[in-house]
Enzyme design. Structure first.
Site, mmCIF file in Angstrom:
data_model
loop_
_atom_site.group_PDB
_atom_site.id
_atom_site.type_symbol
_atom_site.label_atom_id
_atom_site.label_comp_id
_atom_site.label_asym_id
_atom_site.label_seq_id
_atom_site.Cartn_x
_atom_site.Cartn_y
_atom_site.Cartn_z
ATOM 1 N N ILE A 692 9.178 -6.764 0.074
ATOM 2 C CA ILE A 692 10.006 -6.360 -1.076
ATOM 3 C C ILE A 692 9.350 -5.254 -1.888
ATOM 4 O O ILE A 692 9.913 -4.774 -2.876
ATOM 5 C CB ILE A 692 10.290 -7.564 -2.005
ATOM 6 C CG1 ILE A 692 8.983 -8.190 -2.496
ATOM 7 C CG2 ILE A 692 11.169 -8.576 -1.314
ATOM 8 C CD1 ILE A 692 9.192 -9.295 -3.521
ATOM 9 N N GLY A 695 2.475 -0.626 -1.970
ATOM 10 C CA GLY A 695 1.703 0.301 -2.790
ATOM 11 C C GLY A 695 0.487 0.765 -2.032
ATOM 12 O O GLY A 695 0.359 0.554 -0.823
ATOM 13 N N SER A 697 -2.484 -0.289 -2.132
ATOM 14 C CA SER A 697 -3.436 -1.305 -1.709
ATOM 15 C C SER A 697 -2.847 -2.320 -0.730
ATOM 16 O O SER A 697 -3.587 -3.120 -0.178
ATOM 17 C CB SER A 697 -3.974 -2.059 -2.937
ATOM 18 O OG SER A 697 -2.913 -2.668 -3.631
ATOM 19 N N LYS A 699 1.028 -4.617 0.614
ATOM 20 C CA LYS A 699 2.449 -4.898 0.533
ATOM 21 C C LYS A 699 2.682 -6.202 -0.211
ATOM 22 O O LYS A 699 1.800 -7.047 -0.325
ATOM 23 C CB LYS A 699 3.046 -5.001 1.941
ATOM 24 C CG LYS A 699 2.978 -3.710 2.744
ATOM 25 C CD LYS A 699 3.584 -3.887 4.129
ATOM 26 C CE LYS A 699 3.544 -2.575 4.917
ATOM 27 N NZ LYS A 699 4.120 -2.725 6.275
ATOM 28 N N LYS A 714 1.157 -11.002 -2.352
ATOM 29 C CA LYS A 714 0.595 -9.661 -2.277
ATOM 30 C C LYS A 714 -0.500 -9.658 -1.217
ATOM 31 O O LYS A 714 -1.485 -10.380 -1.317
ATOM 32 C CB LYS A 714 0.017 -9.234 -3.634
ATOM 33 C CG LYS A 714 -0.563 -7.817 -3.621
ATOM 34 C CD LYS A 714 -1.401 -7.544 -4.875
ATOM 35 C CE LYS A 714 -0.555 -7.431 -6.097
ATOM 36 N NZ LYS A 714 -1.373 -7.014 -7.290
ATOM 37 N N ASP A 822 -3.971 -2.060 -18.166
ATOM 38 C CA ASP A 822 -2.896 -1.357 -17.443
ATOM 39 C C ASP A 822 -1.551 -1.929 -17.862
ATOM 40 O O ASP A 822 -0.705 -2.257 -17.019
ATOM 41 C CB ASP A 822 -3.103 -1.477 -15.930
ATOM 42 C CG ASP A 822 -2.254 -0.453 -15.155
ATOM 43 O OD1 ASP A 822 -1.753 0.500 -15.793
ATOM 44 O OD2 ASP A 822 -2.094 -0.612 -13.940
#
Length: 999
Positions: A692, A695, A697, A699, A714, A822
């Site tokens: 879904i 990135g 680093s 999936k 992740k 962040d």
């Protein structure tokens, strides 16, 4: 080439002069326009066909109708950019003032600025200037005002700055200046204001020579890395009104010479290492309104003479004061605010305290005061906050406080108070926090509580309260927490309690409640904690309890509940479940019949399940049933096998690839909550059909478990070994660090607005993080997509409050505090009800502090458009950096704009908002998709976002204050005076007075 430049300029001006009648000064200014970037066309009125520039935007002239000359140029806050055009401006012979505040003037400030001989006023604050301060600035003989605040100037302050002839104001706040404060500044006898705050100077002393500045009225040296003692020579500054030496490492005693400064109105010495007693003679400071000497090592008594001053604010917390509070403090007719918490003060409070003064805030928490609470505290009818927690006060609450309609916050916990609470206290209309915990109060909750319409937190635990809970409690529509454990309450929970739609915590354990749970508890949509343990409540556990989607803690143990365990409990994501020692019967729901829940059902003899010790020996009839069940399973299995053979052919290749990638035998599982699944179930679902998101680093997969529950996984590839093979070692280390930070942070924190990390699975080359699944994705993706219209204002407001509460938990309730680093809309995830969770803690840090402040990071973390200005320049991380980023999120929610947009040019959303607000007003900022009927609320939240994105960290409110302000949106509560650049501003909130409060 440089020799041709004057010729080119001359030719250009000649051409312009040929086609217009513009005078010479106008030609110079028109050349200035051509040299600057002007993305908003602010200078569009600068028309070369005009006779003079005197009607142009920002230009002021002097003279008569026949002879005018340009004297002032004000282009502040216009977003102009480019180098500072000294070679043009200095050609204007009578130019007295230049104001380029809050623009994008960049590069270095040229040395030839010294050619502007007539200049008196120069304001280049809040720009992008770099390099050293020009040593030629003192050559301007008439310069009186110099403000270079908020740039990136570096290097030391030139010694030549001590040769200014007429300078009255020098402000170099928030740059990157190094070296130490030059003693030569003591030679500028004309100075009235000297502000060098918030610069990373080398450790150095306050130059005693500053005592020569006898005309000085304001001296701000906040956070300048100052060490050593305060020089006694500062006592020579007879005109000084404001002295701010806070946030340094000054030590020694406060010099008695300061008591000679009779003009002083404000002294700020907080967060140093000062010791000794407050100097005698403070009574001379008859104009003093604020004294803040908090967070030092002062000792001794508070001088009587200090208490007789007309102070508006007296902050002496976190020192080591000993002895009694002098009775003379009650004689002050102007005492406005008294905060003495966190000391070692003892004795009684003066019995007339508040009788002769407009006392609004009283905080004497965490001392050793004893005796009664003075009955005169609210005699003037303006008392707003009464905080006396962690003392030895005794006796009853004065009945006079029950008529104090102005009270908003009452904390009397952790004392020795007793007797019945006056009926008026229960019904105070503006109180949002009433805390009486850990005393010896008796009696019941009065029906007058119906009048407490603003009550949000009601904390009565560990007292001797008795009687029934009145129906009027159900009228408190703003109640978020109702904690009354360890009392003697009887009767049943009133039916009206289900009307509390905002309720998050209901805790009545260790009481004598009876009856049954009321019907309609499905309305507790925000309930996170339900604890009714150790009572006498009976009846069945209602099925609707399984619909409380955010319920995290459920304890109904040691009661008289009967019937079956509701199947709906399987839908909850509980950190703790305890139904032990009741009278429950029947089969356990399948997902709860697991060994991890064994202790949750002890002491229920009639309860059956596949757990050892529950309903053993159920007879042969059950074995017969198993035989038929096995036969049915065999038939179904045969059919599944035949279908599976066909399916296997098409999926064989993908299966083999996945098998090579994931060797299950090498996986290590680390769980942080009770799990209803195994690592095998997770690993089997990691195929491309379930991806879904992805990135740099790895999936993210959506995994539907056999129980029907959905989780997000992740998968982070690229451990150090893998990255070595690809020649990118550093990237692997960063990803490993991000994984460790995520696990370290989310593995130990629990909050309804922080995304839950179920577990992690690791092997040598791959790491998995298993989170709760958020059906509505991230706020950023939803807000900035075509579906953004689904987010109406009430939903956006709810998201802002939820996210703020999550960050407040990180900053104020975690030890040490955690800085996310962040914060952005893409890291705020939304559940099925649009409840917000803060996520992605890959760069989060626990705040490490030293005597010199927060520790610097080795690299900038964060996302473009969200990074606080000081973080980008100094790499100094603290909670204020998160607050800036959260402010950007608020501006996104209000405007619907991304943090960085090509339409903004080189600006980000913060600068765009400020510019548009000044030029066009707030109506041009609010997202057009929002209903105009919410405009008032939107504007209030918008103002909170502006406060959070203040360029100076000290001006940003704490996250606890942000939560409080967001919750107060729509109310008329007054705000307190506050500090700005260390001074008073309308949004001051003293976090230190909360003592870890849930408020």
């Amino acid at each position: 080439m440089t020799q041709l430049l004057p010729i080119v300029v001359y030719v250009l001006l000649s051409v312009v002069a040929f086609v217009s009648c513009l005078n010479q000064e106008g030609l110079y200014l028109y050349q200035l326009k051509r040299s600057l970037d002007d993305p908003y066309s602010t200078l569009s009125s600068w028309n070369p066909r005009d006779a003079t520039p005197c009607n142009w935007y920002g230009v002021t002239c002097a003279g008569d109708a026949f002879n005018t000359t340009v004297t002032e140029l004000d282009l502040s806050d216009t977003n102009i950019g480019g180098p500072f055009p000294a070679n043009i401006l200095c050609r204007l012979p009578n130019l007295l003032s230049i104001n380029f505040f809050n623009n994008s003037i960049n590069q270095t400030l040229p040395l030839d600025i010294s050619l502007c001989r007539s200049l008196r006023h120069l304001d280049l604050s809040q720009n992008l200037l770099t390099g050293p301060l020009p040593a030629t600035l003192p050559l301007l003989p008439n310069l009186r005002y110099l403000d270079l605040t908020g740039n990136n100037f570096s290097g030391p302050i030139p010694d030549s700055f001590g040769t200014f002839q007429n300078l009255q104001v020098l402000s170099l706040v928030s740059n990157l200046l190094e070296g130490t404060i030059p003693p030569s500044l003591g030679n500028v006898s004309s100075l009235k204001m000297l502000n060098l705050s918030y610069n990373p100077f080398f450790p150095g002393r306050i130059p005693p020579e500053l005592g020569n500045l006898t005309n000085l009225e304001v001296l701000w040296l906040t956070q300048c890395n100052l060490v050593g003692v305060i020089p006694a020579s500062l006592g020579n500054l007879n005109k000084l009104q404001d002295l701010d030496l806070a946030l340094n490492d000054l030590y020694g005693s406060i010099p008695s010479s300061l008591t000679q400064l009779t003009s002083l109105t404000q002294i700020e010495l907080y967060n140093n290492s000062l010791s000794g007693e407050l100097p005698r003679g403070m009574g001379n400071l008859t104009r003093l309104r604020l004294l803040d000497a908090s967070m030092n090592h002062l000792t001794g008594k508070i001088p009587d003479e200090l208490c007789s001053l007309p102070l508006e604010s007296l902050n002496l917390y976190e020192n080591r004061f000993e002895g009694e509070l002098p009775a003379s403090i009650a004689d002050s007719e102007n005492l406005y605010e008294l905060r003495l918490f966190g000391n070692r003060l003892t004795g009684r409070l003066p019995e007339n305290l508040g009788k002769n003064s407009p006392l609004r805030w009283l905080d004497v928490s965490s001392n050793q005061f004893w005796g009664p609470i003075p009955a005169t505290l609210c005699d003037n009818g303006v008392l707003e906050e009464l905080l006396v927690i962690y003392n030895l006060f005794s006796g009853e609450i004065p009945a006079s406080l029950g008529t104090c309609q102005s009270l908003t916050r009452v904390r009397l916990g952790f004392n020795r108070l007793s007797g019945e609470v006056p009926a008026g206290i229960w019904g105070l209309p503006h109180v949002y926090l009433l805390e009486l915990v850990d005393n010896s109060f008796s009696g019941s909750i009065a029906r007058t509580i119906a009048g407490a319409g603003n009550l949000s937190l009601l904390i009565l635990s560990k007292n001797n309260f008795s009687g029934t809970i009145p129906d009027e409690v159900g009228w408190l529509e703003n109640l978020v927490q109702f904690s009354a454990s360890d009392n003697k309450f009887t009767g049943s929970l009133p039916d009206s309690i289900v009307n509390l739609g905002q309720l998050g915590i209901l805790d009545f354990h260790n009481n004598r409640l009876s009856g049954e749970l009321p019907k309609g508890i499905r309305s507790w949509k925000k309930l996170n904690d339900l604890n009714l343990a150790n009572n006498e409540i009976g009846g069945t556990i209602p099925d609707e309890i399984g619909g409380l989607s955010v319920l995290n803690f459920l304890d109904l143990s040691s009661n008289r509940f009967s019937g079956k365990v509701p199947h709906g409990l399987q839908n909850l994501k509980l950190n703790q479940l305890n139904l032990s020692y009741n009278r429950l019967t029947g089969e356990l729901p399948p997902l709860l019949a697991k060994d991890m829940y064994r202790s949750s059902f002890l002491g229920n003899p009639g309860l059956c399940g596949d757990l050892k010790g529950l309903c053993d020996g159920r007879g042969e009839a059950k074995n017969v049933g198993y035989v038929w069940l096995l036969r049915a399973i065999f038939v179904v299995a045969t059919l599944v096998f035949l279908v599976g053979v066909v399916w296997f052919y098409f999926r064989y290749k993908n299966f083999q690839d996945a098998k090579r990638a994931i060797d299950k035998s090498k996986w290590t599982l680390m769980s942080f909550h009770k799990l209803g699944f195994s690592e095998d179930e997770i690993l089997n679902c990691l195929d491309e059909d379930n991806v879904i998101g992805s990135g740099s680093s790895g999936k993210v997969y959506k995994v539907v478990l056999s129980s029907g529950e959905v989780v997000a996984v992740k998968k982070i590839w690229g451990g150090v070994r893998k990255e070595v093979e690809s020649g990118d070692v550093e990237k692997g280390r960063v990803q490993d660090n991000a994984f460790d930070a995520e696990v370290e942070t989310l593995g130990k924190i629990r909050h309804k607005n922080i995304v839950k990390l179920w577990c992690c699975c690791t092997t040598r080359d791959c790491k998995l993080l298993v989170y709760e699944y958020m059906p509505n994705g991230s706020l950023g993706d939803l807000l900035h997509s075509s579906k953004g219209g689904l987010l109406d204002w009430p939903t956006r407001y709810k998201i802002a409050v939820d996210a703020a509460e999550g960050l407040s938990y990180l900053h104020h309730d975690c030890v040490p505090p955690i800085v996310h680093r962040d914060v952005k809309s893409n890291n705020i995830l939304l559940d099925g009800d649009f409840g917000a969770r803060v996520a992605d803690f890959g760069v989060a840090k626990a705040v490490e502090t030293t005597a010199k402040g927060t520790k610097s990071m080795s690299v900038i973390a964060g996302s473009c458009g969200y990074i606080a200005p000081e973080y980008a320049y100094t790499l100094r991380v603290n909670e204020k950096s998160d607050i800036y980023s959260f402010g950007v999120v608020i501006l996104e929610l209000v405007t619907g704009r991304r943090p960085v947009d090509p339409e903004f040019g080189e600006k980000d959303v913060v600068k765009w908002v400020c510019t548009t607000l000044d030029q066009k007003g707030v109506d041009h900022l609010i997202d057009s998709r929002l209903d105009s009927c919410f405009k008032e609320e939107i504007c209030k939240v918008f103002n909170i976002g502006l406060m959070c994105t203040s360029p100076l960290p000290i001006n940003r409110p704490s996250m606890r204050r942000v939560v409080k302000m967001l919750q107060e949106v729509g109310t008329d509560n007054q705000t307190k005076p506050a500090k700005k650049d260390g001074k008073l501003s309308p949004y001051y909130y003293d976090d230190a007075s909360d003592h870890g409060s849930v408020a």
